[in-house]
Scaffold this active site. Structure first.
Site, PDB file in Angstrom:
ATOM      1  N   ASN A 173      43.391  32.548  29.711  1.00  0.00           N
ATOM      2  CA  ASN A 173      43.252  31.134  30.066  1.00  0.00           C
ATOM      3  C   ASN A 173      42.444  30.346  29.041  1.00  0.00           C
ATOM      4  OD1 ASN A 173      43.106  33.076  32.431  1.00  0.00           O
ATOM      5  ND2 ASN A 173      43.900  31.252  33.437  1.00  0.00           N
ATOM      6  N   ASP A 180      44.271  40.323  34.423  1.00  0.00           N
ATOM      7  CA  ASP A 180      44.143  39.649  35.716  1.00  0.00           C
ATOM      8  C   ASP A 180      45.469  39.061  36.207  1.00  0.00           C
ATOM      9  OD1 ASP A 180      41.420  40.176  35.910  1.00  0.00           O
ATOM     10  OD2 ASP A 180      40.881  38.353  34.819  1.00  0.00           O
ATOM     11  N   GLY A 184      38.845  41.210  38.894  1.00  0.00           N
ATOM     12  CA  GLY A 184      39.591  40.054  39.396  1.00  0.00           C
ATOM     13  C   GLY A 184      38.662  39.058  40.053  1.00  0.00           C
ATOM     14  N   GLU A 197      36.440  42.372  42.801  1.00  0.00           N
ATOM     15  CA  GLU A 197      35.074  41.991  42.456  1.00  0.00           C
ATOM     16  C   GLU A 197      34.779  40.529  42.807  1.00  0.00           C
ATOM     17  OE1 GLU A 197      34.803  42.545  38.228  1.00  0.00           O
ATOM     18  OE2 GLU A 197      35.976  40.739  37.783  1.00  0.00           O
ATOM     19  N   TYR A 243      35.340  48.551  33.153  1.00  0.00           N
ATOM     20  CA  TYR A 243      36.126  48.444  31.935  1.00  0.00           C
ATOM     21  C   TYR A 243      37.154  49.557  31.781  1.00  0.00           C
ATOM     22  CZ  TYR A 243      32.591  45.014  30.699  1.00  0.00           C
ATOM     23  OH  TYR A 243      31.778  43.918  30.705  1.00  0.00           O
ATOM     24  N   ARG A 262      40.901  48.500  31.686  1.00  0.00           N
ATOM     25  CA  ARG A 262      41.415  47.584  30.663  1.00  0.00           C
ATOM     26  C   ARG A 262      42.146  48.292  29.533  1.00  0.00           C
ATOM     27  NH1 ARG A 262      36.850  42.987  29.809  1.00  0.00           N
ATOM     28  NH2 ARG A 262      36.221  44.377  28.123  1.00  0.00           N
TER      29      ARG A 262
END
Length: 404
Positions: A108, A138, A181, A237, A295, A298
């Site tokens: 974003n 996300d 998230g 989260e 992490y 990811r």
């Protein structure tokens, strides 16, 4: 004549497939005769204003392919969130190096950076083509069916919960897994794809698209525990109360905040510990365990979706094609066109920049603690091939003799 110079950078959190997009840009650019150099900025936009560039034109195709299959950001990344003044500096560096094509792989904030740089170039009358290449685990970019990086992270989450469920079934108790998230629950919801049998966990799923009420949470856990003798819970989260306050900050005595003033949710096990404590104290259940995926989800090297790899490469390639053949700046978006096939579109930067997508209501069950079949059908093709499966003994019981 165009300068023939291209710059590509990576921003935000790394993913398992972000390097596929990077390599897609480099290799596709080499197909165009007028491209003389492809530069990479080290550590995102911070590397641009510091003029920390590497010449990716000198990389061999073989090494690029090896890097493409390696998770995390090969160029490094940054959490800098540029304002207008920062973006003006970016533009000045691009103009000084006579760079006329700028590709930024990110989420974003990265899309907003591309928008501002594009606008600054237009104001100055400088011929700079700016393309945003999507990336985020996300899955919260507006305009796309899904975002590169999410499928591989979702594959990890689904498999991790499948394993946690097996562990919890062997030694029953309550298990809480906290997934990334802040505003969107797609990744947490992916935990449901690890279920095989009706009584498998996760039995409860909590996403930020629904208000979290601690008392109802405890009642839900109690009901599942009494029914199954155990309970597996997936929690985003970013769960929050009716006012939007993160539950982590309500339960914690001390709250850590990031550079943007947001409550620090990732990289800490606080929420899992706090929820586990509430279950132990309020429900009196002794065996309660919690994990924070943090992490791990990811850039996990052993759990990458082949669908994600392919599409991440293609968004990089399409970005170059749109830049070379198109007449406007934009953000590359993935559009689903069949049961599972996709096409790519170039959306206006203003349609994507700074906006956040959340889960569709149709993906969340009426109870707010599970996902629907619509979500399962949406996600399953993205997880890729060779998803592992879990089986059980059929347990043909032997009649008791001493203790009938």
């Amino acid at each position: 004549m165009p300068s023939g110079k291209i710059l590509v950078a990576q921003g935000g959190g790394p993913t398992a497939v972000i390097n596929q997009s990077l390599v897609g840009v480099v290799l596709e650019s080499r197909r165009f005769q007028h491209v003389t150099r492809v530069y990479g900025a080290l550590h995102g936009v911070r590397g641009i204003i510091n003029e920390d560039f590497v010449d990716l034109t000198q990389e061999t195709s073989h090494n690029l392919e090896l890097v493409a299959a390696t998770p995390s950001s090969a160029l490094g990344s940054t959490r800098d969130k540029p304002d207008i003044a920062y973006c003006q500096q970016i533009f000045e560096v691009l103009r000084a190096h006579e760079i006329e094509h700028f590709f930024y792989i990110g989420g974003n904030d990265s899309s907003d950076t591309v928008r501002i740089v594009s606008e600054e170039a237009q104001k100055a009358g400088y011929p700079l083509r700016c393309i945003h290449i999507p990336k985020t685990i996300d899955n919260d970019l507006v305009g796309s069916d899904h975002t590169p990086g999410f499928p591989s992270a979702a594959r990890f989450v689904a498999q991790a919960f499948a394993g946690a469920n097996l562990d919890n079934a062997a030694l029953p108790g309550v298990y809480v897994g906290v997934v990334m998230g802040r505003h969107a629950g797609f990744l947490t919801a992916a935990s449901a794809l690890g279920k095989k049998f009706p009584d498998d966990g996760p039995h409860l799923i909590y996403v930020p698209e629904r208000t979290f009420v601690l008392e109802q949470f405890l009642a839900d856990v109690k009901a599942v525990y009494e029914k199954h003798g155990r309970c597996v819970i997936a929690v985003s989260e970013g769960i929050h109360d009716a006012s939007g306050e993160p539950i982590a900050s309500l339960l914690a005595k001390e709250v850590e905040r990031d550079a943007h003033g947001n409550v620090q949710l990732s990289g800490t096990g606080a929420l899992a510990d706090l929820l586990c404590d509430e279950i132990k104290v309020k429900l009196g259940i002794k065996r309660v365990r919690g994990d924070t995926f943090g992490y791990l989800q990811r850039s996990f090297i052993g759990c990458v979706s082949d669908v994600d790899q392919r599409e991440a490469r293609e968004v990089g390639e399409k970005a170059v094609q749109y830049a070379m053949w198109g007449e406007r700046d934009g953000s590359v978006a993935i559009k689903r066109t069949g049961f599972y096939s996709v096409d790519y579109e170039l959306l206006p930067l203003t349609d994507v920049a700074g906006k956040t997508r959340t889960m569709d209501d149709a993906f969340i069950s009426d109870s707010g603690t599970d996902v629907t079949d619509a979500f399962r059908l949406y996600l399953r093709p993205l997880l890729g091939s060779k998803m592992p499966d879990a089986f059980r003994l059929r347990c043909a019981r032997v009649a008791k003799i001493l203790k009938p």
